[in-house]
Enzyme design. Sequence first.
Site, PDB file in Angstrom:
ATOM      1  CE  LYS A 196       1.924  -1.563  -3.882  1.00 36.91           C
ATOM      2  NZ  LYS A 196       1.986  -2.589  -4.900  1.00 36.91           N
ATOM      3  CB  CYS A 237     -11.174   2.529  -7.010  1.00 40.61           C
ATOM      4  SG  CYS A 237     -11.391   2.740  -5.254  1.00 40.61           S
ATOM      5  CG  MET A 238     -14.182   0.513  -3.958  1.00 39.28           C
ATOM      6  SD  MET A 238     -15.078   1.885  -3.246  1.00 39.28           S
ATOM      7  CE  MET A 238     -16.702   1.473  -3.078  1.00 39.28           C
ATOM      8  CG  MET A 269      -9.192  -0.486 -10.504  1.00 38.14           C
ATOM      9  SD  MET A 269     -10.572   0.109  -9.565  1.00 38.14           S
ATOM     10  CE  MET A 269     -10.199  -0.595  -7.989  1.00 38.14           C
ATOM     11  N   GLY A 316      -8.837  -1.585  -4.047  1.00 35.60           N
ATOM     12  CA  GLY A 316      -7.511  -1.000  -4.240  1.00 35.60           C
ATOM     13  C   GLY A 316      -6.974  -0.262  -3.045  1.00 35.60           C
ATOM     14  CD  GLN A 317      -8.485   4.700  -2.215  1.00 36.04           C
ATOM     15  OE1 GLN A 317      -7.848   5.583  -1.690  1.00 36.04           O
ATOM     16  NE2 GLN A 317      -9.696   4.891  -2.677  1.00 36.04           N
TER      17      GLN A 317
HETATM   18 FE1  SF4 Z   1       1.319  -5.414  -0.500  1.00 32.27          FE
HETATM   19 FE2  SF4 Z   1      -1.261  -4.736  -0.384  1.00 32.27          FE
HETATM   20 FE3  SF4 Z   1      -0.276  -6.464   1.361  1.00 32.27          FE
HETATM   21 FE4  SF4 Z   1       0.438  -3.918   1.504  1.00 32.27          FE
HETATM   22  S1  SF4 Z   1      -1.630  -4.720   1.835  1.00 32.27           S
HETATM   23  S2  SF4 Z   1       1.793  -5.681   1.675  1.00 32.27           S
HETATM   24  S3  SF4 Z   1       0.475  -3.341  -0.666  1.00 32.27           S
HETATM   25  S4  SF4 Z   1      -0.445  -6.774  -0.847  1.00 32.27           S
END
Ligand code: SF4
Length: 772
Positions: free
Chosen positions: A80, A170-171, A340, A377-378
Amino acid sequence: METTRRDFIKAAATAAVVSVAGGPGLARAFPVSDEISWHKSVCRFCGTGCGVMLGMRAGRLVALRGDPKHPTTKGLVCAKALFLPKIVHSKDRLTHPMVRKDDGSYAQIGWEQAMDLMATRFGEAIEKHGPDSVAYYGSGQALSEESYLANRLFKGGIGTNNVEGNPRLCMASAVGGYVTTFGKDEPMGCYDDIDHARVFFLIGSNTAECHPVIFDQILARKQASRNVLVIVCDPRKSPVSSIADIHLDPVPGYDLAVFHAMAHVIIEEKRHDRAFIDKHVQFKIMRDGKQAKVGFEEYVAFLEQFAPEKVQLSTGVDPKKIVEAARLFTFGPTTSFWTMGLNQRITGVWANNLIHNLHLITGQIGKPGATPFSLTGQPNACGGVRDTGTLCHILPYGRSVKKPEHRAQMEKLWGAKPGTIPPAPGLDTIELFRALGEDKIKAMLILTTNPGQSLPNLSPYRDAMGKARVDKPFIAVIDAYPTRTTELADLVLPAAMWSEKSCVFGMSERRYQYQPELKAPPGEARSDFDILLDFGGRLETKGVIPKGYLSSRFATTDDVWDEMRQASKDTAYDFSGMTRERLRNERGIRWPAPTTDHPGTSRRFVKGDDPLLDAGPYADASVAAGEIKFYGAPDFRAVVWLRPANPPAEPVDDEYPYILSTGRVLEHWHTGTMTMRATELRRAQPACYMEINPKDAANLEIRSGDAVRIVSRRGEAVIKARVVDMPREGMVFVPWHWEDRESLINRVTIDAYDPGSKQPEFKICAVKLARA
Ligand code: SF4
């Protein structure tokens, strides 16, 4: 072709792409030449907080690679991240303020007019209906200084605690878990623990797709030693289960009994650490709504009902596997990671407590490789929202709105009139959007988040935001891209994106990292900091907040950071030694770091590592080096909780016989606002799908590719099936990234929430299925 791209991306992520412009895939994707200047920054996506190097050429961001000098992520990034340069330069970025006209279409307006409209609508609401008629809904993606400033403006300026954000979704249960067990939020360990752990317990976490760099490090550790063991607890065979030595697959929502059963085995087989328990632990139960202390023997008696063979029927887990998992857990050092699957539950806080229990009764805590670690997650849910207290019940750095001394401290620092911050929590996320639908909230500012797609039981909340009605609430949205929320807004304000503004991100291991401004935002987009400051200034002019409350204090985000450091002083978060200068030069620092020469803290609560045991309000000379002291907990003892194993809010029944669980895929992130703008990611995973177990599919005569109607008591979605042996029988899984109406799976999910954390139960609701 699509399969090839997905394979490439999957390989890139699970092998984790290395630094120096990566392998051939990266070299093809982004040109690398001497004309490129490289700059240190942080990935925009998940809470892993990978250190990245950004390549700039002629004012454009043209490349991204992992930073091999980063102390924990060591040059690794996942797929990503590689596409962030394309995402930032996406052609459909929002570039001008826009206002919704009476016919529902949008017209471009100037900033002056836009900001005046926002200040006027908020001012009118506050004047007519009081401060609690307005609200802020922020984000774990906003930068720390932005969240802090918004919190300061709404709580200390306007005088409302209606300050919420998507981290509630989320948390919040992880926060509730840490606070109820240890008295203080945030993990006490760090990513270095991966290098020391012998056992990994991965619970409700598809780490391979959601935190790929963490997974890569676990994988590397396991490949390096046959002694390294992995226990996975997840009702779905996610890619993580491929490295599991034991896979526990409870019926969704019934895993609390499994954790108690593991504790039962540990104690019955005398694998617990009685010396650690006697010194550092206390046992508690809730009786008649009040906390009651109990003894170890009562805990042992409580666990009797959870003997592995007794919970087999409810959990669906083979007792032998539970016994084996319990034994492996004690081999240690043991690191637990979860996300989650535990948090998005009506029993989320309790589930967190029960993982802490396992660490506490075995003493698997506060040593290298031994830690209970909730993944986030964020990118900035920890540093930006949890730590800055940008939620309705808390204040910066561990303070509570309920405590008079905490309110007084913040009012003094903020220069607010005593008594401005209300003593009761504001509305939590679900209550806030309900109140919006009931027209009790008259104006709301939404910043860098997409509740028009991400809220559970979505339809009534979309109506609350967007449906035309008499005296409709005013909704202003600050974002960089058009979303399913901007389409509901009365006013849309274009925001600068990551790499277009300088601020701090705080990732899951308490590391605060600086990200520099490298390029100009497109069109007339402005940073959220600028917009908030402008908004505050106009509220000052209108007499809504005191003159000079924001405008005379902050010219840049550096000024905000200095006040944040001050706010952290003498708290358990103390990062007053993290000057801006240090953050610019160093590769992030883990708090506490109370002095400008302190290198940061790997493990909290451990003497010799945690500086707060040496000086300040938590100092204790009687603790020996290497010893632990839970200085945030009552009586300095962490709590082992005797929690009931309650079922989910909506168990299956004859009418709705299947369990729906939602989650994420490797290629996309959250509501897809960013990743859907990278052609390669979109092509790799172009459409929503529903995973269904082959046995269920056979019963329902569903084949892969069939469109399936997924219906709950709240709404429905129509999504193509993938018949695959991943979800357990009786369960279907749908990723929630797609925004088209048919795929909006949050129209189906439930908004019941944990009474402690107020986090909704996205992970479990009852549905019926039929070929569409
Ligand atoms: Fe991948 Fe998360 Fe690292 Fe970004 S912060 S490179 S989305 S593991």
